[in-house]
Motif scaffolding. Structure first.
Motif, mmCIF file in Angstrom:
data_model
loop_
_atom_site.group_PDB
_atom_site.id
_atom_site.type_symbol
_atom_site.label_atom_id
_atom_site.label_comp_id
_atom_site.label_asym_id
_atom_site.label_seq_id
_atom_site.Cartn_x
_atom_site.Cartn_y
_atom_site.Cartn_z
ATOM 1 N N CYS A 97 -7.065 5.514 2.009
ATOM 2 C CA CYS A 97 -8.096 6.458 2.420
ATOM 3 C C CYS A 97 -9.187 6.508 1.345
ATOM 4 C CB CYS A 97 -7.483 7.838 2.623
ATOM 5 S SG CYS A 97 -8.698 9.113 3.047
ATOM 6 N N HIS A 98 -10.414 6.197 1.738
ATOM 7 C CA HIS A 98 -11.512 6.213 0.769
ATOM 8 C C HIS A 98 -11.961 7.633 0.448
ATOM 9 C CE1 HIS A 98 -12.686 1.869 0.345
ATOM 10 N NE2 HIS A 98 -11.785 1.805 1.321
ATOM 11 N N LEU A 99 -11.638 8.598 1.294
ATOM 12 C CA LEU A 99 -11.950 9.993 0.989
ATOM 13 C C LEU A 99 -11.057 10.509 -0.134
ATOM 14 C CD1 LEU A 99 -13.491 12.621 1.707
ATOM 15 C CD2 LEU A 99 -11.643 13.127 3.337
ATOM 16 N N ARG A 100 -9.761 10.190 -0.063
ATOM 17 C CA ARG A 100 -8.795 10.664 -1.070
ATOM 18 C C ARG A 100 -8.563 9.633 -2.175
ATOM 19 N NH1 ARG A 100 -9.553 15.708 0.290
ATOM 20 N NH2 ARG A 100 -8.817 16.219 2.400
ATOM 21 N N ASN A 101 -9.035 8.408 -1.946
ATOM 22 C CA ASN A 101 -8.866 7.320 -2.909
ATOM 23 C C ASN A 101 -7.396 7.073 -3.234
ATOM 24 O OD1 ASN A 101 -10.079 5.245 -4.414
ATOM 25 N ND2 ASN A 101 -9.941 6.419 -6.309
ATOM 26 N N GLU A 102 -6.571 7.044 -2.174
ATOM 27 C CA GLU A 102 -5.148 6.772 -2.319
ATOM 28 C C GLU A 102 -4.557 6.430 -0.961
ATOM 29 O OE1 GLU A 102 -3.193 10.250 -3.762
ATOM 30 O OE2 GLU A 102 -3.722 11.466 -2.039
ATOM 31 N N LEU A 103 -3.327 5.945 -0.976
ATOM 32 C CA LEU A 103 -2.635 5.687 0.283
ATOM 33 C C LEU A 103 -2.279 7.001 0.958
ATOM 34 C CD1 LEU A 103 -0.173 2.812 -0.711
ATOM 35 C CD2 LEU A 103 -2.018 2.635 0.967
ATOM 36 N N PHE B 210 -0.012 -4.955 0.400
ATOM 37 C CA PHE B 210 0.839 -3.778 0.630
ATOM 38 C C PHE B 210 2.205 -4.202 1.144
ATOM 39 C CE2 PHE B 210 2.552 -0.580 3.516
ATOM 40 C CZ PHE B 210 2.516 0.553 2.726
ATOM 41 N N ASN B 211 3.259 -3.598 0.589
ATOM 42 C CA ASN B 211 4.631 -3.867 1.015
ATOM 43 C C ASN B 211 5.269 -2.552 1.476
ATOM 44 O OD1 ASN B 211 7.689 -3.996 0.495
ATOM 45 N ND2 ASN B 211 7.103 -6.145 0.373
ATOM 46 N N ILE B 212 5.633 -2.500 2.754
ATOM 47 C CA ILE B 212 6.098 -1.236 3.310
ATOM 48 C C ILE B 212 7.446 -0.803 2.738
ATOM 49 C CG2 ILE B 212 7.271 -2.197 5.346
ATOM 50 C CD1 ILE B 212 6.010 0.178 6.934
ATOM 51 N N GLN B 213 8.311 -1.772 2.377
ATOM 52 C CA GLN B 213 9.602 -1.407 1.775
ATOM 53 C C GLN B 213 9.389 -0.764 0.407
ATOM 54 O OE1 GLN B 213 9.209 -4.449 3.377
ATOM 55 N NE2 GLN B 213 10.367 -3.731 5.153
ATOM 56 N N ASP B 214 8.466 -1.321 -0.382
ATOM 57 C CA ASP B 214 8.162 -0.720 -1.689
ATOM 58 C C ASP B 214 7.570 0.669 -1.516
ATOM 59 O OD1 ASP B 214 9.033 -3.044 -2.871
ATOM 60 O OD2 ASP B 214 7.021 -3.853 -3.223
ATOM 61 N N TYR B 215 6.765 0.836 -0.469
ATOM 62 C CA TYR B 215 6.148 2.132 -0.207
ATOM 63 C C TYR B 215 7.202 3.196 0.073
ATOM 64 C CZ TYR B 215 3.531 5.738 2.347
ATOM 65 O OH TYR B 215 3.015 6.932 2.786
ATOM 66 N N PHE B 216 8.152 2.873 0.954
ATOM 67 C CA PHE B 216 9.196 3.837 1.281
ATOM 68 C C PHE B 216 10.076 4.153 0.070
ATOM 69 C CE2 PHE B 216 8.900 2.422 5.917
ATOM 70 C CZ PHE B 216 8.140 3.523 6.259
ATOM 71 N N ALA B 217 10.262 3.162 -0.787
ATOM 72 C CA ALA B 217 11.097 3.368 -1.972
ATOM 73 C C ALA B 217 10.426 4.298 -2.980
ATOM 74 C CB ALA B 217 11.399 2.026 -2.641
ATOM 75 N N SER B 218 9.095 4.313 -2.998
ATOM 76 C CA SER B 218 8.385 5.083 -4.021
ATOM 77 C C SER B 218 7.705 6.347 -3.508
ATOM 78 C CB SER B 218 7.311 4.208 -4.687
ATOM 79 O OG SER B 218 6.364 3.779 -3.719
ATOM 80 N N CYS B 219 7.453 6.407 -2.187
ATOM 81 C CA CYS B 219 6.693 7.540 -1.648
ATOM 82 C C CYS B 219 7.410 8.153 -0.459
ATOM 83 C CB CYS B 219 5.307 7.098 -1.203
ATOM 84 S SG CYS B 219 4.296 6.431 -2.496
ATOM 85 N N PRO B 220 7.795 9.408 -0.527
ATOM 86 C CA PRO B 220 8.325 10.086 0.667
ATOM 87 C C PRO B 220 7.223 10.218 1.685
ATOM 88 C CG PRO B 220 7.916 11.664 -1.077
ATOM 89 C CD PRO B 220 7.695 10.320 -1.682
#
Length: 230
Positions: free
Chosen positions: A187-193, A216-226
């Protein structure tokens, strides 16, 4: 599996995927990598346009066609069952595109398989336990934006918030939970995923402008971000 059966199966698999390694094929058919090398040579000798991408794997020349695949009754039943599950999706475009694709697939069913698949279809029901009224008609377009790295502009409404915010996003991936599709995007408004419920997107526009792949790797995302899909 006999060599002829393996060669036919391998040809179908190569046609269905852009790229396959010898190791993947060996694991799939429970044979040695050396056997796969021999099989590839057999296909080439038979005139099949297999080409090797050095260090990456095997693929088929674009536009190469093979005889229509014959589906077994179990495979046809799996597709019919998937149709009932997908029909519960809240996204109109996704349901419509799947049904169109399945109609084309059914056209190659043998008559006996087609009759039994129609019989099974009348004997399946999938309950929709989600009673929210939210629906969407954006999933198919957003999937194209993901694979072509196109920016998207959206108007988005959060739960229990009357404010509609404008966002410019880079769509990275999506997942489904509780019969709702969630888009993960930069998101360019929040400058983050951020995670966006697709059925809460009030308006969207796929831009011709493309963004650089963030790997972007979705498995890494789930591992690091709820995840949060409110």
């Amino acid at each position: 599996m006999l060599q002829l059966q393996r060669l036919i199966s391998m040809l179908t698999l190569l046609k269905s995927k852009r790229l396959l390694t010898a190791t993947e094929l060996a694991k799939k058919y429970d044979v040695s990598v050396r056997t796969i090398y021999r099989d590839i040579r057999k296909l080439e000798e038979a005139g099949v346009p297999v080409y090797t991408i050095e260090g990456r794997g095997y693929s088929l020349v674009d536009n190469y066609t093979i005889a229509p695949v014959q589906f077994t009754e179990k495979q046809a039943n799996a597709l019919v069952t998937a149709q009932h599950i997908i029909s519960q999706s809240k996204d109109v475009s996704f349901v419509s595109d799947f049904n169109d694709a399945l109609t084309k697939i059914k056209s190659v069913f043998r008559t006996s398989v087609q009759e039994k698949s129609e019989l099974l279809s009348d004997k399946i029901h999938v309950f929709n336990w989600s009673y929210e009224d939210f629906t969407s008609d954006a999933l198919s377009e957003i999937q194209l934006a993901i694979t072509n790295f196109n920016f998207i502009e959206i108007n988005y409404k959060k739960a229990n918030d009357p404010t509609i915010s404008f966002r410019k996003i880079e769509p990275c991936a999506m997942y489904s939970t509780n019969n709702k599709w969630i888009l993960i995007a930069w998101c360019h408004l929040r400058n983050e995923l951020r995670a966006f419920r697709i059925d809460r997107i009030q308006y969207f526009k796929i831009l011709e402008e493309q963004f650089e792949d963030r790997q972007f790797n979705i498995q890494d995302y789930f591992a690091s971000c709820p995840y949060d899909h409110k």
